[in-house]
Write a protein that holds these residues in place. Sequence first.
Motif, PDB file in Angstrom:
ATOM      1  N   GLU A  45      18.985  38.934 -15.976  1.00 39.92           N
ATOM      2  CA  GLU A  45      18.946  39.549 -14.607  1.00 39.92           C
ATOM      3  C   GLU A  45      17.631  40.270 -14.434  1.00 39.92           C
ATOM      4  O   GLU A  45      16.988  40.084 -13.256  1.00 39.92           O
ATOM      5  N   ILE A  46      17.160  40.697 -15.343  1.00 38.74           N
ATOM      6  CA  ILE A  46      15.627  41.392 -15.513  1.00 38.74           C
ATOM      7  C   ILE A  46      14.674  40.317 -15.021  1.00 38.74           C
ATOM      8  O   ILE A  46      13.927  40.642 -14.045  1.00 38.74           O
ATOM      9  N   TYR A  47      14.700  38.982 -15.676  1.00 40.47           N
ATOM     10  CA  TYR A  47      13.915  38.001 -15.331  1.00 40.47           C
ATOM     11  C   TYR A  47      14.034  37.529 -13.952  1.00 40.47           C
ATOM     12  O   TYR A  47      13.058  37.393 -13.175  1.00 40.47           O
ATOM     13  N   LYS A  48      15.330  37.505 -13.273  1.00 39.59           N
ATOM     14  CA  LYS A  48      15.706  37.024 -12.088  1.00 39.59           C
ATOM     15  C   LYS A  48      15.170  37.964 -11.022  1.00 39.59           C
ATOM     16  O   LYS A  48      14.744  37.617 -10.057  1.00 39.59           O
ATOM     17  N   GLN A  49      15.154  39.200 -11.329  1.00 40.39           N
ATOM     18  CA  GLN A  49      14.725  40.242 -10.389  1.00 40.39           C
ATOM     19  C   GLN A  49      13.198  40.276 -10.293  1.00 40.39           C
ATOM     20  O   GLN A  49      12.492  40.260  -9.268  1.00 40.39           O
ATOM     21  N   GLY A  50      12.704  39.832 -11.479  1.00 40.87           N
ATOM     22  CA  GLY A  50      11.091  39.793 -11.222  1.00 40.87           C
ATOM     23  C   GLY A  50      10.429  38.693 -10.837  1.00 40.87           C
ATOM     24  O   GLY A  50       9.561  38.633  -9.902  1.00 40.87           O
ATOM     25  N   GLU A  51      11.113  37.510 -10.798  1.00 41.83           N
ATOM     26  CA  GLU A  51      10.792  36.332  -9.927  1.00 41.83           C
ATOM     27  C   GLU A  51      11.430  36.536  -8.449  1.00 41.83           C
ATOM     28  O   GLU A  51      10.413  36.179  -7.880  1.00 41.83           O
ATOM     29  N   LYS A  53      10.871  39.334  -7.127  1.00 47.50           N
ATOM     30  CA  LYS A  53       9.579  40.247  -6.422  1.00 47.50           C
ATOM     31  C   LYS A  53       8.733  39.451  -6.398  1.00 47.50           C
ATOM     32  O   LYS A  53       7.772  39.826  -5.630  1.00 47.50           O
ATOM     33  N   ASP A  54       8.470  38.824  -7.511  1.00 47.27           N
ATOM     34  CA  ASP A  54       7.019  37.898  -7.486  1.00 47.27           C
ATOM     35  C   ASP A  54       6.809  36.754  -6.517  1.00 47.27           C
ATOM     36  O   ASP A  54       5.862  35.959  -6.301  1.00 47.27           O
ATOM     37  N   GLY A  55       8.232  36.692  -5.871  1.00 46.85           N
ATOM     38  CA  GLY A  55       8.255  35.450  -4.908  1.00 46.85           C
ATOM     39  C   GLY A  55       8.310  34.248  -5.360  1.00 46.85           C
ATOM     40  O   GLY A  55       8.102  32.885  -4.623  1.00 46.85           O
ATOM     41  N   LYS A  56       8.991  34.011  -6.495  1.00 50.76           N
ATOM     42  CA  LYS A  56       9.227  32.674  -7.223  1.00 50.76           C
ATOM     43  C   LYS A  56      10.505  32.051  -6.941  1.00 50.76           C
ATOM     44  O   LYS A  56      10.653  30.888  -7.064  1.00 50.76           O
ATOM     45  N   ILE A  57      11.243  32.920  -6.229  1.00 51.81           N
ATOM     46  CA  ILE A  57      12.788  32.285  -5.845  1.00 51.81           C
ATOM     47  C   ILE A  57      12.702  32.502  -3.977  1.00 51.81           C
ATOM     48  O   ILE A  57      12.393  33.421  -3.637  1.00 51.81           O
TER      49      ILE A  57
END
Length: 57
Positions: A45-51, A53-57
């Motif tokens: 979940e932390i990685y998904k939120q970071g992605e 935030k960084d616009g990778k999703i």
Amino acid sequence: MKMVKEINDFKRFIELNRDRLYASAEKADDIALDDEWMQEDQWDEIYKQGEKKDGKI
């Protein structure tokens, strides 16, 4: 400038200790799937939120 110095110090530490770090690291493939640590999905979940935030999703 302090952050740049700290990052460069960290990179230098990694360069100097690469072999020792690899020797003591655990491969994720060697950890059993039923291991408690592998069952934890908090980091997913932390990685998904970071992605997001960084616009990778």
